[in-house]
Design a protein around this motif. Structure first.
Motif, mmCIF file in Angstrom:
data_model
loop_
_atom_site.group_PDB
_atom_site.id
_atom_site.type_symbol
_atom_site.label_atom_id
_atom_site.label_comp_id
_atom_site.label_asym_id
_atom_site.label_seq_id
_atom_site.Cartn_x
_atom_site.Cartn_y
_atom_site.Cartn_z
ATOM 1 N N GLN A 153 0.830 -1.205 0.000
ATOM 2 C CA GLN A 153 0.000 0.000 0.000
ATOM 3 C C GLN A 153 0.865 1.255 0.000
ATOM 4 O O GLN A 153 0.558 2.240 -0.691
ATOM 5 C CB GLN A 153 -0.921 -0.003 1.230
ATOM 6 C CG GLN A 153 -1.949 1.117 1.255
ATOM 7 C CD GLN A 153 -2.931 1.038 0.100
ATOM 8 O OE1 GLN A 153 -3.375 -0.039 -0.271
ATOM 9 N NE2 GLN A 153 -3.270 2.184 -0.476
ATOM 10 N N TYR A 190 2.235 1.664 -3.429
ATOM 11 C CA TYR A 190 1.141 2.084 -4.317
ATOM 12 C C TYR A 190 0.870 3.583 -4.169
ATOM 13 O O TYR A 190 0.745 4.312 -5.169
ATOM 14 C CB TYR A 190 -0.121 1.289 -4.000
ATOM 15 C CG TYR A 190 -1.365 1.801 -4.690
ATOM 16 C CD1 TYR A 190 -1.569 1.608 -6.045
ATOM 17 C CD2 TYR A 190 -2.336 2.501 -3.976
ATOM 18 C CE1 TYR A 190 -2.700 2.089 -6.683
ATOM 19 C CE2 TYR A 190 -3.471 2.985 -4.593
ATOM 20 C CZ TYR A 190 -3.651 2.775 -5.944
ATOM 21 O OH TYR A 190 -4.777 3.260 -6.558
ATOM 22 N N ASN A 191 0.796 4.056 -2.922
ATOM 23 C CA ASN A 191 0.566 5.486 -2.698
ATOM 24 C C ASN A 191 1.713 6.314 -3.273
ATOM 25 O O ASN A 191 1.490 7.373 -3.880
ATOM 26 C CB ASN A 191 0.423 5.762 -1.199
ATOM 27 C CG ASN A 191 -0.829 5.129 -0.620
ATOM 28 O OD1 ASN A 191 -1.786 4.865 -1.331
ATOM 29 N ND2 ASN A 191 -0.826 4.870 0.668
ATOM 30 N N SER A 231 -5.687 2.547 -12.958
ATOM 31 C CA SER A 231 -6.534 1.817 -12.008
ATOM 32 C C SER A 231 -6.030 0.399 -11.773
ATOM 33 O O SER A 231 -6.267 -0.186 -10.721
ATOM 34 C CB SER A 231 -7.980 1.777 -12.507
ATOM 35 O OG SER A 231 -8.050 1.116 -13.760
ATOM 36 N N HIS A 266 -3.790 -0.622 -8.516
ATOM 37 C CA HIS A 266 -4.290 -0.861 -7.155
ATOM 38 C C HIS A 266 -4.233 -2.351 -6.824
ATOM 39 O O HIS A 266 -4.667 -3.189 -7.620
ATOM 40 C CB HIS A 266 -5.722 -0.355 -7.016
ATOM 41 C CG HIS A 266 -6.121 -0.120 -5.589
ATOM 42 N ND1 HIS A 266 -6.323 -1.140 -4.697
ATOM 43 C CD2 HIS A 266 -6.320 1.034 -4.895
ATOM 44 C CE1 HIS A 266 -6.653 -0.635 -3.519
ATOM 45 N NE2 HIS A 266 -6.651 0.679 -3.616
ATOM 46 N N ARG A 307 -10.553 -0.243 -7.277
ATOM 47 C CA ARG A 307 -9.639 0.367 -8.241
ATOM 48 C C ARG A 307 -10.171 1.728 -8.678
ATOM 49 O O ARG A 307 -10.597 1.916 -9.816
ATOM 50 C CB ARG A 307 -9.435 -0.554 -9.434
ATOM 51 C CG ARG A 307 -8.621 -1.791 -9.064
ATOM 52 C CD ARG A 307 -8.268 -2.628 -10.264
ATOM 53 N NE ARG A 307 -7.230 -3.600 -9.935
ATOM 54 C CZ ARG A 307 -6.767 -4.514 -10.779
ATOM 55 N NH1 ARG A 307 -7.241 -4.564 -12.002
ATOM 56 N NH2 ARG A 307 -5.819 -5.355 -10.414
#
Length: 753
Positions: free
Chosen positions: A461, A464-465, A518, A521, A527
Motif C-alpha cells: 500500500q 502504491y501510494n 486503475s 491498485h 480500483r
C-alpha cells in the motif's frame, strides 16, 4: 396472726441479711392466696378441702426431705475440703524446709564449681586438638594434592581432578566453618593463604569447562564424552551451591559459583560471537544477500545438532533447545537492527524485510521439517517489531521513490529527444500515434508494487501510494516539458518537424496512462483513481489540446485577418482556404483515439467560430447600404453553412456546434426594420447570455443603419433583462474582446483633452 416484739427483733436482722428470702416468702404467700381464692371461690368446691390439705402436706414433706439431703451433702463436701486444705498446708511447709536446706547446701558447694570450669576449658581444647590431629595428614598433603590435580587438569582428566578439588575445598570450608563458629575470624586469613592454590585450580578447571562449552556444537558431533563430563561437573557444583545456600550458616569464599548460569552465558556468547560479531559487511544487495543466506544455513544446521545431539547430553531441565532457539532469535533481532543502521540501498532493505518477515518463519528456516515441532519461535515475538518494520518500509519506499524519480526523468528526457527526430512517432495496429512512455512508466510502477506485495500488504500500500504521487508529479513535469517544447516551436515552427504528430502521440499516451492507472491498485474491488491524479491527467490532456489548438490558430489567423472586407464580400475563397486548413488538422486529429478526437474536433469548431466572430467584431467594415447588408448576410450564410457542413462531415453533430451563433448573428444583420432590433436582440442574448453590451453595440455598428435612439432602446432593453449563464453553457462571446471605442473629442492626433 401478729408477731411478738421479740420475733420482730429476731426477724429484723435476718431480713436485713437475706432480703431475697423475705421477698420470696411474700411472693409465695401471694401466689398461695391467689390460688386458694380461685379454687374455693365456689361453695361446692369446699368439700375437697381435706384432699387439698393432705396433698399439699405430702408435697411439703417431700420438699423438706430433699432440702435436708442437699444441705447434708453440702456440709459433707465442705468438711472434706477443709481437711484437704490442712494437709496441703503441711506439705507446703515441708517443701519450704527442704528448699531451704538445698539452698544452704549449694552455697556450701560454690567454691568447688570453679574447678569444673577449668576442666570444661581443657575438654574443649582437647576436642579441638583431636580434630586437628585427625586432619593433619590431609593438611600436610594439600600441596601434593594441588600438584596432582593440576596434572590431571592438564591431561583433561576432568572428573578425577574435580573430585580432588572438591575434597580440598571441603577440607578448607570445614576448617573455616569451625573457625567461624568459634569466632576466630582472624585465623581465617591464614587458612585461605594456605589453601591459596585452590583459586588457581578453580580458574584452570573453569577455563577448560568454558572452552568445552564454547566448542559444544562441534564436540557433541565429534566427542560428546568431553561435553557430558563438563556438564556433570557443572551439576556437581550446582548441588554444592544449593546445599550451602539452604544451610545459610556459613558461606565459604567463592560460593555460590553459579556455573550453570555461566554455562548458559558462555553458550550464548559462543552463538552470538560466531555469527553476529563479524566485521563490517557489505551493505549493498549482493553482499547482504550472501550474509543472510549464510546465516539461514548455519542456524538451521546448528539447531539440528542441538535438537538431535546436544539435548541428549544435558539434563532435561536445561531446556537447551529452547535456550539456543531464544539466543538465535534475540541475537538476530539485535543483528538486524545493527544492519539497519547502515545506509542500505533499496535491494538491501527489501532483502532484510523479506528475510525477517518471510524467510525466517518459512519451512526453509525456523519452520524446517527437521526442527518441528520442538522449535517454536512464535512465542518469542516478532524478529522485527511493528515499529521497526514500518520504519524500514518507509526507508524502502524512499529509496524506491528516488529510483522511480530517476527512471521517470530519464524516460521523459528520452521521450522529448525523440520529438526532434526526422520521422513521425510510431503507431499502433490501428494507426494511432503512440510512444513507449506509458508502457515504461506503468511497467516500472507496477513492478515495484508487485515486488512490495511479496513482503506485506502495508508495504504494498505504501509503494502504491508513492507510485500515484510520483505519477502525478511526473505528469506535472510532462506538462512543463510540453510548455517548453511549445515555446521552442513558436520560435521556429519547423522544429520539431512533426510537432503536431508528437502532441497527438502524447494525447494517446495520456489516455493509455489514464486507463492503466486503475490496474495499479492491489485490490481489484477498489480500483478508483484518486481525484488529484485524475485532475493531473485532465490537465495534461488539456495542455496538449491547447498546444494543438494554438497550432491550428496560427494557421487560421492569416486568413481571419482578411475578415471582413469588400473582397471577401464579393466572393473570395477565404473560407474554403480555412476549410482546407481545418480538414488538414482533422486528418491529423484522426490519429488520436476517439474520446480525444471528438474533444479536439469540438474545441476546433469553437475556435473557428470564435475567431470568425472576433474578426467580424473588429470594426473593420460598416455596411454602407442595404445592398451591402444583403451581401454580408449571404456571405455569412455561405460561410457558416460551409463550415458547419465541414464539421458535420468530420463527425460533429450540429447540436454540438458553436457556429449556430453565426447564423443567429446573421439574423440581426438581415433584419430590415431596425425598430424590431430590440426583440431580435432579446432573443439573441437569451440564446447567448454571455454576449455583452459591447458585443451587441459592435454588431449594430456593423449594420450601419442603427440610429442612436434605436441603439439606446436596445441597450436599455438589455439592462432590463440581465442574463444568467445556464449550467453547462459553453461560452463563446466572453472570449471575444471588442476594440475600445475611439475618443469623440480630439484636438489633434498627438494629444487628447
Amino acid at each position: 396472726m401478729g408477731m411478738s416484739a421479740e420475733d420482730e427483733r429476731a426477724a429484723s436482722p435476718r431480713d436485713e441479711e437475706w432480703p431475697e428470702a423475705e421477698k420470696a416468702e411474700k411472693l409465695a404467700r401471694g401466689a398461695a392466696l391467689k390460688w386458694a381464692s380461685g379454687v374455693f371461690y365456689c361453695p361446692e368446691k369446699l368439700e375437697g378441702l381435706g384432699q387439698y390439705r393432705s396433698r399439699e402436706t405430702q408435697r411439703n414433706s417431700s420438699i423438706q426431705s430433699r432440702l435436708k439431703s442437699t444441705v447434708q451433702s453440702y456440709l459433707e463436701g465442705v468438711s472434706a475440703g477443709l481437711e484437704q486444705l490442712r494437709s496441703a498446708a503441711q506439705e507446703v511447709q515441708s517443701v519450704c524446709q527442704d528448699l531451704g536446706a538445698a539452698r544452704w547446701a549449694l552455697l556450701d558447694s560454690a567454691d568447688r564449681f570453679q574447678g569444673l570450669q577449668q576442666m570444661r576449658a581443657l575438654m574443649a581444647e582437647h576436642v579441638q586438638l583431636a580434630s586437628v590431629v585427625q586432619v593433619l595428614p590431609q593438611l600436610f598433603s594439600v600441596h601434593e594434592v594441588f600438584s596432582h590435580t593440576l596434572q590431571l587438569l592438564r591431561g583433561q582428566h576432568l572428573l578425577e581432578a574435580h573430585a580432588e578439588l572438591m575434597m580440598m575445598e571441603h577440607l578448607r570450608d570445614d576448617i573455616l566453618s569451625q573457625l567461624h563458629l568459634r569466632g576466630l575470624s582472624s585465623a581465617q586469613a591464614t587458612v585461605l593463604s594456605y589453601f591459596g592454590g585452590l583459586q588457581e585450580l578453580n580458574e584452570s578447571l573453569a577455563k577448560q569447562l568454558w572452552d568445552i562449552v564454547g566448542s559444544s556444537l562441534r564436540l557433541v558431533r565429534e566427542d560428546p564424552v568431553l561435553f557430558v563430563t563438563a556438564v556433570r561437573i557443572i551439576e556437581r557444583e550446582e548441588k554444592i551451591d544449593d546445599t550451602l545456600l539452604l544451610e545459610a550458616t556459613f558461606l565459604p569464599p567463592g560460593r555460590p559459583k553459579g556455573w550453570r548460569q555461566k554455562f548458559y552465558h558462555v553458550l550464548r556468547e559462543t552463538i552470538t560471537g560466531a555469527h553476529f560479531h563479524a566485521t563490517r559487511m557489505d551493505a549493498e544487495g549482493p553482499g547482504l544477500a550472501r550474509h543472510l543466506v549464510a546465516l539461514q544455513k548455519d542456524i538451521v544446521s546448528e539447531l539440528r545438532v542441538v535438537k538431535d545431539l546436544m539435548v541428549q547430553c544435558v539434563p532435561a531441565h536445561y531446556n537447551i533447545l529452547s535456550v539456543c532457539t531464544a539466543t538465535y532469535h534475540q541475537a538476530l533481532t539485535s543483528h538486524l537492527q545493527d544492519i539497519l543502521r547502515e545506509d542500505l540501498d533499496k535491494q538491501g532493505l527489501f532483502l532484510l524485510l523479506e528475510w525477517a518477515l518471510r524467510v525466517y518463519h518459512s519451512p526453509e528456516m525456523m519452520g524446517h521439517p527437521d526442527l518441528l515441532p520442538e522449535v517454536d519461535v512464535s512465542a518469542l515475538g516478532p524478529l522485527m517489531s511493528p515499529e521497526l518494520v514500518d520504519q524500514t518500509e518507509r526507508k524502502y519506499v524512499v529509496k524506491v521513490k528516488a529510483s522511480v524519480l530517476e527512471w521517470m526523468q530519464r524516460t521523459l528526457e528520452v521521450e522529448f529527444k525523440e520529438w526532434f527526430r526526422e520521422e513521425e512517432p510510431e503507431t499502433d495496429h490501428q494507426g494511432f500515434f503512440q510512444s513507449a512512455l506509458p508502457i515504461i512508466v506503468m511497467q516500472m510502477l507496477n513492478e515495484n508494487i508487485q515486488v512490495a506485495s511479496l513482503i506485506t500488504d502495508s508495504l504494498q500500500q505504501k509503494v502504491y501510494n508513492m507510485a500515484l504521487e510520483e505519477l502525478e508529479a511526473f505528469l506535472g513535469r510532462l506538462r512543463e516539458a510540453l510548455v517548453q517544447c511549445g515555446k521552442e516551436h513558436q520560435k521556429d515552427r519547423t522544429i520539431p518537424k512533426y510537432y503536431v504528430s508528437y502532441l497527438l502521440a502524447m494525447l494517446n499516451n495520456n489516455l493509455a496512462l489514464s486507463s492503466s492507472v486503475s490496474s495499479l491498485h492491489p485490490d481489484t474491488a477498489h480500483r478508483e483513481v484518486p481525484t488529484s491524479l485524475r485532475a493531473a491527467l485532465d490537465r495534461t490532456q488539456k495542455k496538449a489540446c491547447q498546444l494543438l489548438l494554438e497550432e491550428l490558430l496560427l494557421d487560421l489567423q492569416p486568413l481571419c485577418l482578411q475578415l471582413p472586407s469588400r473582397k471577401w464580400l464579393s466572393g473570395s475563397q477565404l473560407v474554403s482556404s480555412m476549410c482546407e486548413v481545418i480538414d488538414k488538422y482533422a486528418k491529423d486529429f484522426s490519429r488520436v483515439r476517439k474520446p480525444v478526437f471528438m474533444l479536439l474536433l469540438t474545441e476546433s469548431e469553437l475556435l473557428v467560430a470564435s475567431q470568425y466572430l472576433r474578426a467580424l467584431m473588429q470594426k473593420k467594415m460598416v455596411c454602407k447600404s442595404e445592398e451591402e447588408r444583403g451581401q454580408l448576410c449571404n456571405r455569412l450564410l455561405q460561410d457558416a453553412t460551409q463550415l458547419r457542413e465541414l464539421f458535420c462531415g468530420l463527425g460533429l453533430d450540429r447540436s454540438q456546434q458553436s457556429l449556430e451563433a453565426v447564423f443567429a448573428l446573421r439574423e440581426l444583420i438581415c433584419l430590415k426594420d431596425p425598430a424590431l432590433l430590440s426583440l431580435e436582440v432579446l432573443g439573441f442574448i437569451t440564446k447567448y447570455p454571455d454576449a455583452s453590451d459591447e458585443h451587441i453595440s459592435t454588431l449594430l455598428d456593423l449594420r450601419g443603419d442603427v440610429s442612436k435612439e434605436v441603439r439606446h432602446m436596445v441597450l436599455e432593453m438589455m439592462a432590463q433583462h440581465p442574463q444568467v449563464l445556464p449550467e453547462g453553457y459553453r461560452p463563446i462571446f466572453s472570449t471575444i474582446l471588442v476594440p475600445a471605442p475611439e475618443l469623440p473629442f480630439c484636438l489633434r492626433k498627438g494629444k487628447c483633452a
